[in-house]
Design a protein around this motif. Structure first.
Motif, PDB file in Angstrom:
ATOM      1  N   LEU A   1       1.011  -1.205   0.108  1.00  0.00           N
ATOM      2  CA  LEU A   1      -0.094  -0.004  -0.072  1.00  0.00           C
ATOM      3  C   LEU A   1       0.901   0.988  -0.030  1.00  0.00           C
ATOM      4  O   LEU A   1       0.590   2.336  -0.691  1.00  0.00           O
ATOM      5  CB  LEU A   1      -1.116  -0.144   1.268  1.00  0.00           C
ATOM      6  N   GLY A   2       1.933   1.085   0.630  1.00  0.00           N
ATOM      7  CA  GLY A   2       2.946   2.367   0.962  1.00  0.00           C
ATOM      8  C   GLY A   2       3.649   2.634  -0.349  1.00  0.00           C
ATOM      9  O   GLY A   2       3.814   3.758  -0.950  1.00  0.00           O
ATOM     10  N   ILE A   3       3.941   1.279  -1.326  1.00  0.00           N
ATOM     11  CA  ILE A   3       4.381   1.582  -2.682  1.00  0.00           C
ATOM     12  C   ILE A   3       3.279   2.097  -3.615  1.00  0.00           C
ATOM     13  O   ILE A   3       3.504   3.244  -4.330  1.00  0.00           O
ATOM     14  CB  ILE A   3       4.797   0.136  -3.172  1.00  0.00           C
ATOM     15  N   SER A   4       2.060   1.738  -3.455  1.00  0.00           N
ATOM     16  CA  SER A   4       0.826   2.211  -4.296  1.00  0.00           C
ATOM     17  C   SER A   4       0.998   3.858  -3.965  1.00  0.00           C
ATOM     18  O   SER A   4       0.672   4.302  -4.876  1.00  0.00           O
ATOM     19  CB  SER A   4      -0.355   1.782  -3.956  1.00  0.00           C
ATOM     20  N   ALA A   5       1.125   4.093  -2.692  1.00  0.00           N
ATOM     21  CA  ALA A   5       0.896   5.802  -2.595  1.00  0.00           C
ATOM     22  C   ALA A   5       2.180   6.550  -3.247  1.00  0.00           C
ATOM     23  O   ALA A   5       1.711   7.594  -3.541  1.00  0.00           O
ATOM     24  CB  ALA A   5       0.980   6.029  -0.826  1.00  0.00           C
ATOM     25  N   ALA A   6       3.267   5.776  -3.203  1.00  0.00           N
ATOM     26  CA  ALA A   6       4.543   6.442  -3.957  1.00  0.00           C
ATOM     27  C   ALA A   6       4.365   6.460  -5.420  1.00  0.00           C
ATOM     28  O   ALA A   6       4.944   7.562  -5.827  1.00  0.00           O
ATOM     29  CB  ALA A   6       5.693   5.517  -3.390  1.00  0.00           C
ATOM     30  N   LEU A   7       3.471   5.655  -5.793  1.00  0.00           N
ATOM     31  CA  LEU A   7       3.487   5.596  -7.341  1.00  0.00           C
ATOM     32  C   LEU A   7       2.198   6.320  -7.895  1.00  0.00           C
ATOM     33  O   LEU A   7       2.130   6.783  -9.044  1.00  0.00           O
ATOM     34  CB  LEU A   7       3.210   4.051  -7.660  1.00  0.00           C
ATOM     35  N   LEU A   8       1.613   6.912  -7.135  1.00  0.00           N
ATOM     36  CA  LEU A   8       0.200   7.358  -7.034  1.00  0.00           C
ATOM     37  C   LEU A   8       0.501   8.715  -8.322  1.00  0.00           C
ATOM     38  O   LEU A   8      -0.455   8.737  -9.150  1.00  0.00           O
ATOM     39  CB  LEU A   8      -0.431   8.043  -5.920  1.00  0.00           C
ATOM     40  N   GLY A   9       1.482   9.360  -8.164  1.00  0.00           N
ATOM     41  CA  GLY A   9       1.719  10.569  -8.840  1.00  0.00           C
ATOM     42  C   GLY A   9       2.423  10.450 -10.156  1.00  0.00           C
ATOM     43  O   GLY A   9       2.556  11.400 -10.906  1.00  0.00           O
ATOM     44  N   ASP A  10       2.689   9.115 -10.360  1.00  0.00           N
ATOM     45  CA  ASP A  10       3.474   8.823 -11.480  1.00  0.00           C
ATOM     46  C   ASP A  10       4.970   9.447 -11.540  1.00  0.00           C
ATOM     47  O   ASP A  10       5.019  10.196 -12.498  1.00  0.00           O
ATOM     48  CB  ASP A  10       2.947   8.735 -12.742  1.00  0.00           C
ATOM     49  N   PRO A  11       5.482   9.787 -10.286  1.00  0.00           N
ATOM     50  CA  PRO A  11       6.766  10.648 -10.059  1.00  0.00           C
ATOM     51  C   PRO A  11       7.838  10.156 -10.789  1.00  0.00           C
ATOM     52  O   PRO A  11       8.256   8.973 -11.214  1.00  0.00           O
ATOM     53  CB  PRO A  11       6.601  10.815  -8.535  1.00  0.00           C
ATOM     54  N   PRO A  12       8.896  11.102 -11.222  1.00  0.00           N
ATOM     55  CA  PRO A  12      10.127  10.654 -11.847  1.00  0.00           C
ATOM     56  C   PRO A  12      10.912  10.289 -10.923  1.00  0.00           C
ATOM     57  O   PRO A  12      12.127   9.755 -11.366  1.00  0.00           O
ATOM     58  CB  PRO A  12      10.538  12.038 -12.706  1.00  0.00           C
ATOM     59  N   ALA A  13      10.839  10.536  -9.582  1.00  0.00           N
ATOM     60  CA  ALA A  13      11.606   9.968  -8.475  1.00  0.00           C
ATOM     61  C   ALA A  13      11.160   9.256  -7.447  1.00  0.00           C
ATOM     62  O   ALA A  13       9.839   9.701  -7.115  1.00  0.00           O
ATOM     63  CB  ALA A  13      12.574  11.410  -8.004  1.00  0.00           C
ATOM     64  N   LEU A  14      11.739   8.324  -6.927  1.00  0.00           N
ATOM     65  CA  LEU A  14      11.154   7.608  -5.665  1.00  0.00           C
ATOM     66  C   LEU A  14      12.071   7.331  -4.790  1.00  0.00           C
ATOM     67  O   LEU A  14      13.346   7.087  -4.943  1.00  0.00           O
ATOM     68  CB  LEU A  14      10.604   6.171  -6.266  1.00  0.00           C
ATOM     69  N   MET A  15      11.817   7.360  -3.478  1.00  0.00           N
ATOM     70  CA  MET A  15      12.417   7.128  -2.338  1.00  0.00           C
ATOM     71  C   MET A  15      11.743   6.477  -1.623  1.00  0.00           C
ATOM     72  O   MET A  15      10.710   6.179  -1.034  1.00  0.00           O
ATOM     73  CB  MET A  15      12.853   8.621  -1.515  1.00  0.00           C
ATOM     74  N   LEU A  16      12.577   4.993  -1.236  1.00  0.00           N
ATOM     75  CA  LEU A  16      11.988   3.830  -0.668  1.00  0.00           C
ATOM     76  C   LEU A  16      12.785   3.399   0.643  1.00  0.00           C
ATOM     77  O   LEU A  16      14.024   2.905   0.225  1.00  0.00           O
ATOM     78  CB  LEU A  16      11.740   2.896  -1.400  1.00  0.00           C
ATOM     79  N   ASP A  17      12.408   3.376   1.886  1.00  0.00           N
ATOM     80  CA  ASP A  17      13.073   3.105   3.025  1.00  0.00           C
ATOM     81  C   ASP A  17      12.583   1.740   3.259  1.00  0.00           C
ATOM     82  O   ASP A  17      11.737   1.557   3.848  1.00  0.00           O
ATOM     83  CB  ASP A  17      12.505   4.205   4.172  1.00  0.00           C
ATOM     84  N   GLU A  18      13.777   0.744   3.195  1.00  0.00           N
ATOM     85  CA  GLU A  18      13.486  -0.553   3.767  1.00  0.00           C
ATOM     86  C   GLU A  18      12.217  -1.137   2.897  1.00  0.00           C
ATOM     87  O   GLU A  18      11.487  -1.862   3.563  1.00  0.00           O
ATOM     88  CB  GLU A  18      13.258  -0.844   5.113  1.00  0.00           C
ATOM     89  N   PRO A  19      12.089  -1.237   1.558  1.00  0.00           N
ATOM     90  CA  PRO A  19      11.049  -1.654   0.884  1.00  0.00           C
ATOM     91  C   PRO A  19      10.606  -3.068   0.923  1.00  0.00           C
ATOM     92  O   PRO A  19       9.511  -3.551   0.832  1.00  0.00           O
ATOM     93  CB  PRO A  19      11.054  -1.205  -0.405  1.00  0.00           C
ATOM     94  N   PHE A  20      11.607  -3.851   1.272  1.00  0.00           N
ATOM     95  CA  PHE A  20      11.428  -5.534   1.345  1.00  0.00           C
ATOM     96  C   PHE A  20      11.051  -6.110   2.594  1.00  0.00           C
ATOM     97  O   PHE A  20      10.801  -6.999   2.753  1.00  0.00           O
ATOM     98  CB  PHE A  20      12.771  -6.052   0.972  1.00  0.00           C
ATOM     99  N   ASN A  21      11.121  -5.046   3.665  1.00  0.00           N
ATOM    100  CA  ASN A  21      10.615  -5.396   4.838  1.00  0.00           C
ATOM    101  C   ASN A  21       9.106  -6.203   4.828  1.00  0.00           C
ATOM    102  O   ASN A  21       8.186  -5.657   4.441  1.00  0.00           O
ATOM    103  CB  ASN A  21      10.487  -4.227   5.980  1.00  0.00           C
ATOM    104  N   GLY A  22       8.828  -7.326   5.650  1.00  0.00           N
ATOM    105  CA  GLY A  22       7.550  -7.899   5.597  1.00  0.00           C
ATOM    106  C   GLY A  22       7.241  -8.754   4.378  1.00  0.00           C
ATOM    107  O   GLY A  22       6.092  -9.105   4.462  1.00  0.00           O
ATOM    108  N   LEU A  23       7.863  -8.595   3.379  1.00  0.00           N
ATOM    109  CA  LEU A  23       7.419  -9.342   2.156  1.00  0.00           C
ATOM    110  C   LEU A  23       7.926 -10.683   2.332  1.00  0.00           C
ATOM    111  O   LEU A  23       9.011 -11.111   2.822  1.00  0.00           O
ATOM    112  CB  LEU A  23       8.149  -8.571   0.891  1.00  0.00           C
ATOM    113  N   ASP A  24       6.932 -11.587   1.648  1.00  0.00           N
ATOM    114  CA  ASP A  24       7.516 -12.950   1.411  1.00  0.00           C
ATOM    115  C   ASP A  24       8.441 -13.171   0.411  1.00  0.00           C
ATOM    116  O   ASP A  24       8.439 -12.168  -0.348  1.00  0.00           O
ATOM    117  CB  ASP A  24       5.989 -13.702   1.566  1.00  0.00           C
ATOM    118  N   PRO A  25       8.753 -14.425   0.191  1.00  0.00           N
ATOM    119  CA  PRO A  25       9.516 -14.762  -1.151  1.00  0.00           C
ATOM    120  C   PRO A  25       9.069 -14.167  -2.359  1.00  0.00           C
ATOM    121  O   PRO A  25       9.777 -13.602  -3.407  1.00  0.00           O
ATOM    122  CB  PRO A  25       9.786 -16.042  -1.093  1.00  0.00           C
ATOM    123  N   GLU A  26       7.808 -14.300  -2.748  1.00  0.00           N
ATOM    124  CA  GLU A  26       7.007 -13.868  -3.874  1.00  0.00           C
ATOM    125  C   GLU A  26       7.292 -12.367  -3.832  1.00  0.00           C
ATOM    126  O   GLU A  26       7.137 -11.683  -5.039  1.00  0.00           O
ATOM    127  CB  GLU A  26       5.817 -14.428  -3.795  1.00  0.00           C
TER     128      GLU A  26
END
Length: 222
Positions: free
Chosen positions: A122-147
């Motif tokens: 959901l946080g990634i969805s919010a980051a992509l919402l404005g179709d921005p040219p730049a993204l800044m992600l803090d520990e985006p792999f946290n909580g994700l399963d292998p898939e």
């Protein structure tokens, strides 16, 4: 953590790894870039402008800093609709990013009941919402399963291939070695070294070995 002349650039078309020990200043740097913390001196800009001076800033820089920064009683879709409305973004973009992040089937569930991995999406969805040219992600792999990790890896590669600047803070050196083109090492509030990933792996053997060598003794004392 105080910053001490933290200087680096995240270039378009590249995933830039932003790495360092706990307490090195990574999260503080990101908060300063977003105007959540104020710097005593120096500048932190997005495309040459301060974040707070940008019109509809989500269309310039998308950020994931804290996956728990949401209203737990709102559905995931309503959380994004609220953000879209505040930024002048068409509501149809909400459904587009929900499809991109695999959340369409749970979009109407209360976000407070989401797992950590779902909140990350959901946080990634919010980051992509404005179709921005730049993204800044803090520990985006946290909580994700292998898939989810494979999905995130592919997404970050795709975003960079589209010409976006992608800054990723992570402790997972194996993941960054696979996706980063450039790496910034930080310690005690400053940038220690930045270099192309390939240069680092040739010299040190792996990104993990480079990290251990370059950041030794650079973390905050606990």
């Amino acid at each position: 953590m105080a910053l001490d002349g933290m200087t680096f650039t995240a270039a378009p078309g590249v995933v830039t790894g932003f790495v360092g020990p706990n307490g090195a200043g990574k999260s503080t740097t990101m908060r300063v870039l977003l105007g959540l913390d104020a710097a005593d001196r120096g500048t932190a800009t997005v495309g040459g402008r301060r974040y707070r001076d940008l019109p509809n800033p989500l269309t310039h820089l998308g950020a994931l800093i804290d996956a728990n920064a949401l209203h737990p009683a709102r559905s995931g879709r309503n959380h994004l609709l609220w953000l879209a409305h505040s930024q002048g973004i068409d509501a149809k973009r909400v459904d587009e990013v929900l499809d991109m992040t695999g959340l369409r089937t749970v979009a109407r569930r209360r976000a407070g009941g989401y797992s950590l991995g779902m909140r990350q999406r959901l946080g990634i969805s919010a980051a992509l919402l404005g179709d921005p040219p730049a993204l800044m992600l803090d520990e985006p792999f946290n909580g994700l399963d292998p898939e989810g990790i494979v999905w995130m890896r592919d997404l970050l590669r795709t975003l960079a291939a589209e010409g976006r600047a992608v800054l990723v803070s992570s402790h997972l050196m194996s993941e960054l070695q696979d996706i980063a083109g450039h790496v910034v090492f930080v310690g005690r509030g400053r940038a220690i070294k930045e270099a192309a990933k390939d240069e680092l792996t040739i010299r040190y053997g792996s990104l993990e070995a480079a990290y251990l060598e370059l950041t030794r003794g650079e973390g905050a004392l606990k």
